[in-house]
Motif scaffolding. Structure first.
Motif, PDB file in Angstrom:
ATOM      1  N   LEU A 182       0.819  -1.212   0.000  1.00 60.02           N
ATOM      2  CA  LEU A 182       0.000   0.000   0.000  1.00 60.02           C
ATOM      3  C   LEU A 182       0.854   1.264   0.000  1.00 60.02           C
ATOM      4  O   LEU A 182       0.426   2.299  -0.505  1.00 60.02           O
ATOM      5  CB  LEU A 182      -0.954  -0.015   1.188  1.00 60.02           C
ATOM      6  N   GLN A 183       2.067   1.180   0.538  1.00 66.27           N
ATOM      7  CA  GLN A 183       2.968   2.330   0.421  1.00 66.27           C
ATOM      8  C   GLN A 183       3.374   2.537  -1.038  1.00 66.27           C
ATOM      9  O   GLN A 183       3.497   3.673  -1.508  1.00 66.27           O
ATOM     10  CB  GLN A 183       4.212   2.126   1.288  1.00 66.27           C
ATOM     11  N   LYS A 184       3.533   1.441  -1.745  1.00 62.35           N
ATOM     12  CA  LYS A 184       3.835   1.549  -3.181  1.00 62.35           C
ATOM     13  C   LYS A 184       2.669   2.190  -3.925  1.00 62.35           C
ATOM     14  O   LYS A 184       2.871   3.011  -4.831  1.00 62.35           O
ATOM     15  CB  LYS A 184       4.130   0.160  -3.740  1.00 62.35           C
ATOM     16  N   TYR A 185       1.445   1.837  -3.517  1.00 63.20           N
ATOM     17  CA  TYR A 185       0.260   2.463  -4.116  1.00 63.20           C
ATOM     18  C   TYR A 185       0.270   3.970  -3.857  1.00 63.20           C
ATOM     19  O   TYR A 185       0.006   4.774  -4.764  1.00 63.20           O
ATOM     20  CB  TYR A 185      -1.004   1.833  -3.537  1.00 63.20           C
ATOM     21  N   ARG A 186       0.600   4.368  -2.616  1.00 60.48           N
ATOM     22  CA  ARG A 186       0.638   5.800  -2.287  1.00 60.48           C
ATOM     23  C   ARG A 186       1.680   6.515  -3.131  1.00 60.48           C
ATOM     24  O   ARG A 186       1.463   7.651  -3.565  1.00 60.48           O
ATOM     25  CB  ARG A 186       0.944   5.987  -0.802  1.00 60.48           C
ATOM     26  N   ASN A 187       2.791   5.844  -3.379  1.00 59.60           N
ATOM     27  CA  ASN A 187       3.849   6.471  -4.185  1.00 59.60           C
ATOM     28  C   ASN A 187       3.459   6.567  -5.658  1.00 59.60           C
ATOM     29  O   ASN A 187       3.711   7.581  -6.312  1.00 59.60           O
ATOM     30  CB  ASN A 187       5.147   5.665  -4.052  1.00 59.60           C
ATOM     31  N   GLU A 188       2.838   5.491  -6.166  1.00 59.03           N
ATOM     32  CA  GLU A 188       2.520   5.431  -7.595  1.00 59.03           C
ATOM     33  C   GLU A 188       1.264   6.223  -7.945  1.00 59.03           C
ATOM     34  O   GLU A 188       1.159   6.788  -9.035  1.00 59.03           O
ATOM     35  CB  GLU A 188       2.327   3.968  -8.025  1.00 59.03           C
ATOM     36  N   PHE A 189       0.303   6.257  -7.012  1.00 60.66           N
ATOM     37  CA  PHE A 189      -1.006   6.849  -7.317  1.00 60.66           C
ATOM     38  C   PHE A 189      -1.402   7.847  -6.230  1.00 60.66           C
ATOM     39  O   PHE A 189      -2.504   7.792  -5.697  1.00 60.66           O
ATOM     40  CB  PHE A 189      -2.062   5.741  -7.446  1.00 60.66           C
TER      41      PHE A 189
ATOM     42  N   GLN B  13      -2.278  10.811  -6.388  1.00 61.12           N
ATOM     43  CA  GLN B  13      -3.439  11.664  -6.673  1.00 61.12           C
ATOM     44  C   GLN B  13      -4.740  10.997  -6.257  1.00 61.12           C
ATOM     45  O   GLN B  13      -5.706  11.668  -5.898  1.00 61.12           O
ATOM     46  CB  GLN B  13      -3.477  12.049  -8.161  1.00 61.12           C
ATOM     47  N   TYR B  14      -4.783   9.654  -6.293  1.00 59.18           N
ATOM     48  CA  TYR B  14      -5.988   8.946  -5.872  1.00 59.18           C
ATOM     49  C   TYR B  14      -6.124   8.930  -4.346  1.00 59.18           C
ATOM     50  O   TYR B  14      -7.232   8.821  -3.819  1.00 59.18           O
ATOM     51  CB  TYR B  14      -5.989   7.505  -6.370  1.00 59.18           C
ATOM     52  N   CYS B  15      -5.001   9.024  -3.672  1.00 58.65           N
ATOM     53  CA  CYS B  15      -5.013   8.932  -2.209  1.00 58.65           C
ATOM     54  C   CYS B  15      -5.666  10.143  -1.550  1.00 58.65           C
ATOM     55  O   CYS B  15      -5.906  10.138  -0.341  1.00 58.65           O
ATOM     56  CB  CYS B  15      -3.587   8.759  -1.685  1.00 58.65           C
ATOM     57  N   GLN B  16      -5.956  11.172  -2.326  1.00 62.18           N
ATOM     58  CA  GLN B  16      -6.649  12.337  -1.789  1.00 62.18           C
ATOM     59  C   GLN B  16      -8.163  12.115  -1.728  1.00 62.18           C
ATOM     60  O   GLN B  16      -8.883  12.926  -1.160  1.00 62.18           O
ATOM     61  CB  GLN B  16      -6.342  13.556  -2.655  1.00 62.18           C
ATOM     62  N   ILE B  17      -8.647  11.035  -2.330  1.00 64.84           N
ATOM     63  CA  ILE B  17     -10.074  10.724  -2.340  1.00 64.84           C
ATOM     64  C   ILE B  17     -10.423  10.024  -1.030  1.00 64.84           C
ATOM     65  O   ILE B  17      -9.788   9.035  -0.656  1.00 64.84           O
ATOM     66  CB  ILE B  17     -10.421   9.838  -3.549  1.00 64.84           C
TER      67      ILE B  17
ATOM     68  N   VAL C 182     -12.751   8.021   0.160  1.00 59.42           N
ATOM     69  CA  VAL C 182     -13.065   6.594   0.219  1.00 59.42           C
ATOM     70  C   VAL C 182     -11.813   5.748   0.000  1.00 59.42           C
ATOM     71  O   VAL C 182     -11.674   4.657   0.572  1.00 59.42           O
ATOM     72  CB  VAL C 182     -14.174   6.239  -0.804  1.00 59.42           C
ATOM     73  N   ILE C 183     -10.876   6.233  -0.819  1.00 63.37           N
ATOM     74  CA  ILE C 183      -9.600   5.537  -1.005  1.00 63.37           C
ATOM     75  C   ILE C 183      -8.768   5.624   0.269  1.00 63.37           C
ATOM     76  O   ILE C 183      -8.122   4.646   0.684  1.00 63.37           O
ATOM     77  CB  ILE C 183      -8.827   6.123  -2.198  1.00 63.37           C
ATOM     78  N   GLN C 184      -8.775   6.784   0.905  1.00 63.35           N
ATOM     79  CA  GLN C 184      -8.032   6.940   2.159  1.00 63.35           C
ATOM     80  C   GLN C 184      -8.469   5.899   3.183  1.00 63.35           C
ATOM     81  O   GLN C 184      -7.646   5.328   3.905  1.00 63.35           O
ATOM     82  CB  GLN C 184      -8.240   8.351   2.715  1.00 63.35           C
ATOM     83  N   GLN C 185      -9.776   5.652   3.259  1.00 62.50           N
ATOM     84  CA  GLN C 185     -10.289   4.669   4.213  1.00 62.50           C
ATOM     85  C   GLN C 185      -9.823   3.255   3.855  1.00 62.50           C
ATOM     86  O   GLN C 185      -9.550   2.443   4.736  1.00 62.50           O
ATOM     87  CB  GLN C 185     -11.818   4.724   4.243  1.00 62.50           C
ATOM     88  N   LYS C 186      -9.709   2.978   2.560  1.00 64.16           N
ATOM     89  CA  LYS C 186      -9.317   1.637   2.123  1.00 64.16           C
ATOM     90  C   LYS C 186      -7.858   1.328   2.461  1.00 64.16           C
ATOM     91  O   LYS C 186      -7.513   0.185   2.779  1.00 64.16           O
ATOM     92  CB  LYS C 186      -9.517   1.494   0.611  1.00 64.16           C
ATOM     93  N   ILE C 187      -6.991   2.313   2.329  1.00 62.68           N
ATOM     94  CA  ILE C 187      -5.552   2.041   2.410  1.00 62.68           C
ATOM     95  C   ILE C 187      -4.928   2.472   3.723  1.00 62.68           C
ATOM     96  O   ILE C 187      -3.707   2.435   3.860  1.00 62.68           O
ATOM     97  CB  ILE C 187      -4.806   2.722   1.238  1.00 62.68           C
TER      98      ILE C 187
END
Length: 653
Positions: A631-638, A640-644, A646-651
């Protein structure tokens, strides 16, 4: 004026669509006026088959000037304006003429007609609705102004606009049409001249945004759409369409957070319509939020069904957002979850919605033949289609041939014969291949030599050559009169290297997509020996073919076949990222979380650009170092999505 209605058109190089348009107005209009602005194809010759009133007009980058030339020559009481890539609903002829004969043509009135703009294919039934004044009295005081997206005006004051339900169908927004005609390049030049006059309106900014969206320049499209959204724009008819286009553009730019902000505001503005619930669902699906996506697609369908307005128009922008889009998306999501009964349920709804949707019918039957007997399938189809109608029988035969299902093919072939329905020769060729009837195949091919070098027949020639191990069918591929047809030359070379002896695999000419198509169809028809023979001709490409075949079988719910290929590839350490992902879904859907997450982790390592896979991992994985790393890799790669939210709650950790 003795005549009631004139059709007025301006055309240029419209040979592919003009006849369809002119056929559709037969019985509607009393005269046809065609103004040609410089055609170099057969446009004028086609027009001459319908009218003698054809006039040349020098193109001066001004649509209004050309249209005014056309309406100037009309001699009827009323004028109908169409583009060549439009056509009428022919069932409305008598109603229209009765209406016009009883209406005062001395009033400065313009009738606004609904236009259904097809956005994929005509058969898909997917369209956006727009409106325009296309029907008005023949008066010198009514004329067009503005060089592009021209408007009808009244010389002595305001024109009276009223709605009239004469449906126009427009194919000009189809992708292939845009490429052929290069409309956007022409229109942008006109806009450039218009901007220099400093007379730009909100409507102009909106239509300029549409032009840039058409050529996929999303940043410029967004810039001009936002320029169109002035305070005054809220009173204009373009307002909801402009906000809709902004949402689509933000999605194309993958600015999902901004798109969701617009979507939420649009839901507050128009809560009774399904459109933005469906669009929100599509954004959630793009983000990998599948359960949330299903909920919003279901809400969109419910909104469409529950709408209680004064008319039947349940949609704000397009009815497909309350029907086809959520239905087809639910099929995709339920198949992904291997919930086949729900997938069948929504495919059935799609076919009931549009019985010309051949893709949905194919997908529906493909699922049914894996689990149901032929008699039960025929009983089911009899509730949707009329087996006495030639068009329905022909359609069902066509799809049965594509499925390679012998019993369905035989039933509908015999029904077509019983009703004296003439079949296309390629359909008989297909039937002969499916039933291993070389004699019938050869007879049809000999009697219909004009068939050769069509895409459908060329593929059938390969089936015949492989099935009957007869390389003489390659001669039919060599009879093309078009030496520049590169696709045909490729097929000829594939055929030659497939059936002629060759010393090394490096000499083999290979088209991966074509060979996979042949393999899949041979398998569907049950020719397993021929399938094995073909795949053995490409030992160097076996791993590539096996990955694609495994993915095909998985996507068509033939899970065991997919697993067989994936297992073989795993042993050779040749399984692709999508294969690992599909294996993870198989295990996760069966509740075997540990194995599923293991395969999913490898899939992410192989394809780190697949954002939705990380969200799937977050949904299933317990707290662990592996989870934190992925999930840290997701935060690094994406990021811009982490500002949403519902995504914040998921990760979150």
């Amino acid at each position: 004026m003795d005549k009631l209605l004139s059709l007025c058109m301006i055309v240029k190089n419209e040979e592919k669509v003009l006849a369809r348009c002119l056929e559709s107005v037969q019985g509607f209009v009393d005269e046809i006026i065609v103004v040609d602005t410089g055609s170099t194809d057969q446009t004028k010759a086609i027009a001459l088959q319908y009218t003698d009133h054809i006039y040349d007009f020098e193109w001066i980058n001004d649509f209004s000037a050309a249209k005014n030339e056309a309406i100037r020559r009309a001699t009827s009481q009323w004028i109908l304006v169409l583009d060549a890539d439009e056509y009428l609903d022919t069932d409305q002829k008598d109603e229209l003429r009765t209406f016009l004969s009883k209406t005062d043509s001395d009033l400065p009135i313009g009738y606004v007609l609904p236009i259904y703009n097809f956005i994929e294919t005509i058969q898909s039934g997917k369209f956006l609705e727009s409106t325009a004044v296309r029907l008005f009295p023949n008066s010198p005081n009514l004329y067009f102004e503005r060089p592009i997206h021209e408007q009808l005006v009244y010389r002595n004051g305001e024109i009276i606009n009223k709605n009239y339900p004469l449906t126009l169908f427009h194919t000009g927004y189809l992708a292939e049409t845009q490429l052929e005609k290069e409309k956007s390049s022409r229109n942008l030049n006109i806009f450039k001249d218009l901007k220099s006059s400093k007379n730009f309106t909100e409507y102009d900014y909106f239509t300029l945004g549409n032009e840039y969206l058409g050529i996929k320049d999303y940043k410029k499209a967004l810039y001009y759409y936002e320029r169109a959204l002035t305070k005054n724009a809220e009173t204009l008819t373009i307002f909801p369409f402009c906000r809709y286009q902004i949402v689509l553009t933000l999605i194309d730019l993958r600015r999902y957070k901004d798109a969701l902000t617009y979507i939420e505001d649009n839901i507050k503005r128009w809560p009774q319509h399904p459109d933005y619930y469906s669009i929100k669902a599509s954004v959630y699906e793009n983000l990998g939020l599948y359960e949330e996506s299903i909920d919003y697609y279901l809400t969109a369908i419910q909104k469409a069904e529950d709408y209680k307005g004064k008319d039947d128009r349940f949609w704000l922008i397009t009815p497909t957002l309350g029907t086809h889009t959520p239905l087809s998306s639910l099929v995709r999501l339920y198949q992904r979850a291997q919930n086949i009964p729900q997938a069948v349920y929504y495919l059935t709804k799609l076919v009931n919605l549009n019985d010309n949707d051949h893709l949905s019918l194919f997908r529906l039957l493909n699922l049914l033949i894996q689990n149901e007997s032929t008699p039960s399938i025929l009983t089911f189809l009899g509730k949707i289609f009329n087996f006495e109608l030639p068009q329905h029988l022909n359609k069902l035969l066509h799809v049965s041939l594509l499925l390679g299902h012998k019993e369905l093919c035989q039933f509908f072939y015999q029904e077509c014969a019983k009703h004296n329905i003439a079949l296309q020769p390629y359909q008989v060729l297909y039937y002969a291949v499916i039933f291993n009837d070389q004699e019938r195949f050869n007879k049809i091919l000999t009697d219909n030599k004009e068939l050769t070098n069509s895409g459908q027949v060329n593929k059938l020639l390969f089936y015949a050559a492989i099935l009957w191990q007869d390389n003489t069918y390659g001669h039919y591929l060599s009879e093309s009169s078009n030496e520049d047809d590169l696709s045909l030359l490729l097929l000829q070379n594939i055929f030659n290297t497939l059936f002629d002896s060759h010393e090394s695999d490096e000499e083999i000419i290979f088209d991966i997509n074509f060979i996979v198509t042949l393999l899949i169809d041979l398998f569907k028809m049950g020719y397993y020996d021929s399938y094995d023979w073909l795949i053995q001709q490409y030992p160097l490409y076996f791993n590539i073919l096996a990955n694609l075949l495994g993915d095909y079988f998985y996507n068509h719910n033939q899970i065991q076949l997919a697993v067989d290929y994936y297992s073989l590839l795993l042993k050779n350490n040749q399984l692709s990222g999508p294969g690992y992902y599909h294996l993870s879904l198989i295990y996760l859907n069966q509740g075997e979380t540990t194995e599923g997450l293991s395969y999913l982790q490898t899939a992410i390592e192989r394809c780190p650009e697949q954002a939705t896979w990380y969200i799937l991992y977050a949904n299933y994985s317990p707290s662990s170092a592996h989870r934190d790393t992925i999930l840290q890799k997701y935060r690094n790669e994406f990021h811009q999505y982490c500002q949403i939210e519902v995504i914040q709650q998921k990760i979150k950790s």
